[in-house]
Design an enzyme around this catalytic site. Structure first.
Site, short mmCIF file in Angstrom:
data_model
loop_
_atom_site.label_atom_id
_atom_site.label_comp_id
_atom_site.label_asym_id
_atom_site.label_seq_id
_atom_site.Cartn_x
_atom_site.Cartn_y
_atom_site.Cartn_z
CE1 TYR A 55 -3.84 2.11 0.66
CE2 TYR A 55 -2.35 3.37 2.06
CZ TYR A 55 -3.61 3.15 1.39
OH TYR A 55 -4.60 4.39 1.59
CE1 TYR A 95 -4.90 5.65 -1.98
CE2 TYR A 95 -7.51 6.00 -2.27
CZ TYR A 95 -6.20 5.70 -1.50
OH TYR A 95 -6.29 5.38 0.00
#
Ligand SMILES: [Zn+2]
Lengths: 133, 296
Positions: free
Chosen positions: B190, B240
């Site tokens: 992440y 994203y």
């Protein structure tokens, strides 16, 4: 556009009342002596409720700092670039604040700072500047 | 982790995990991030970038990281995105000069250190291995997982420069998987900001504190590197889609359906990957999840 004002509620009223007197006030646990921030009903160290107010000396060191170059809020457009910092106060609490009256290239982590009150709005806002050696 | 719980408990047979957001064509993401900081708005503190930038600045002071480390992360991930036609930045290479010319957003972060804001969606289906065996695709199983949330107000946080939740979560996941870190073929981390990738890999134990600059500089995580990381381009250079960007990429890589960016002979690796480690984190490094996936 105006800058956001302090959002005052039952938890943090003591803090902003202190600011009106130009005092940086924190909660000190009556049981274990821990000075806490942010405001809380219960001591995060010993879970006791009773606390008393202490007034900070307003002296501390910079834990970390950043320089805003982007206006996330239109109220701060004129201020760019400005410095947001985490300051470790002598009494223990770490507060989020601004470092003002400085050239940002002179900043570094662990430098000593002292409180300076920003009188621009209705309530004085606690900010910091580099402390002269 | 919750999906596995409800499957194991027999409450359902399959769990659909989805994310969709018109984050780019609306101001909803910025509004959400801005509203998170009610008490701090007085000081002009908004959004997530500055919180991570505070962590990153302290890390520069404590173990000497900084743009010279982060540039390798941004550039390596962009190289992966340039192999991924679905990536927002597929047609935009990034040189070292491009990285340093990228404007400051919240210093020490440049725009190139920040993830994208993307319109889009993504979905993952979790089911039992038994059920998955009867489906069309190769089965990707969850070998191990871990979660650790050193959650506290950022002003009370002691984890900003590590160990973050990645340390304990990573140890839990590897223990459950019964493997060592050397057996990981690739990582999907992440990567809300470049520094997040550095601190996460550091806390997992891929390199020692402060040794990231040398470790990344050998093209380690880029196409053809020793440990490919964020092989779609990631949040920085693909899209994203929260934690589903890394997780979906890991599953697709293990299924070998990644086209030009496929790990294996296509990108200079001797063999196809069998084990991929994924991470997700939330807040300002306040929550962390780690997953180890394997092709069965
Ligand atoms: Zn106490």
């Amino acid at each position: 556009m105006e800058k956001p004002r302090p959002v005052i509620g039952p938890d943090n009223a003591f803090f902003w009342e202190g600011c009106k007197r130009r005092q940086l006030v924190f909660q000190k646990c009556k049981s274990c002596g821990h000075v806490r921030w942010p405001p809380a009903h219960v001591c995060p160290k010993c879970l006791e409720y009773d606390w008393e107010e202490i007034v900070s000396s307003g002296q501390g060191i910079i834990y970390s700092y950043v320089i805003y170059h982007f206006p996330y809020h239109p109220g701060f457009r004129e201020e760019l670039p400005y410095v947001v910092a985490l300051v470790d106060l002598m009494e223990g609490p770490r507060v989020l604040t601004n470092i003002i009256e400085c050239d940002s290239s002179a900043l570094a982590c662990d430098l000593p700072v002292e409180i300076v009150w920003d009188e621009e709005g209705e309530i004085p806002i606690p900010k910091f500047r580099l402390r002269k050696a | 982790m919750h999906a596995v719980g409800v499957l194991e408990a027999g409450f359902c047979r399959a769990v659909l995990i989805t994310y969709g957001h018109s984050a780019r064509s609306s101001d909803s993401l910025l509004k959400m991030l801005t509203s998170m900081n009610a008490d701090e708005a007085v000081f002009g503190h908004f959004g997530a970038a500055a919180g991570y930038a505070l962590a990153a600045r302290r890390a520069m002071h404590e173990f000497g990281t900084g743009p010279e480390t982060w540039k390798h992360i941004a550039i390596s991930q962009r190289k992966w995105a340039n192999l991924n036609p679905q990536a927002v930045t597929f047609c935009e290479p990034m040189t070292e000069e491009d990285y340093f010319n990228s404007p400051w957003v919240v210093e020490p972060f440049r725009r190139a250190d920040n993830c994208l804001i993307t319109d889009g969606g993504r979905a993952i289906i979790v089911t039992t291995v038994e059920r998955a065996r009867n489906l069309r695709h190769p089965v990707v199983s969850i070998m191990g997982m871990g979660m650790h949330n050193p959650s506290a107000e950022v002003t009370m946080a002691t984890h900003l420069t590590g160990p973050t939740g990645a340390k304990v979560a990573g140890e839990q996941a590897l223990r459950m998987a019964g493997i060592t870190i050397e057996e990981i073929d690739a990582c999907e981390i992440y990567d809300c900001f470049t520094y997040t990738v550095e601190i996460t890999l550091q806390d997992y134990g891929f390199f020692r504190r402060g040794e990231g600059r040398d470790w990344f500089s050998e093209g380690t995580i880029a196409p053809g590197g020793r440990l490919p990381v964020n092989t779609s381009g990631g949040l920085l250079s693909e899209a994203y889609q929260m934690g589903l960007t890394p997780l979906s990429e890991a599953v697709m890589q293990l299924r070998r359906c990644c086209g030009m960016r496929q790990l294996g002979p296509e990108t200079g690796m001797k063999k196809y990957p069998e084990i991929i480690l994924c991470s997700d984190n939330g807040g300002i490094l306040q929550t962390h999840a780690c997953y180890v996936l394997r092709r069965m």
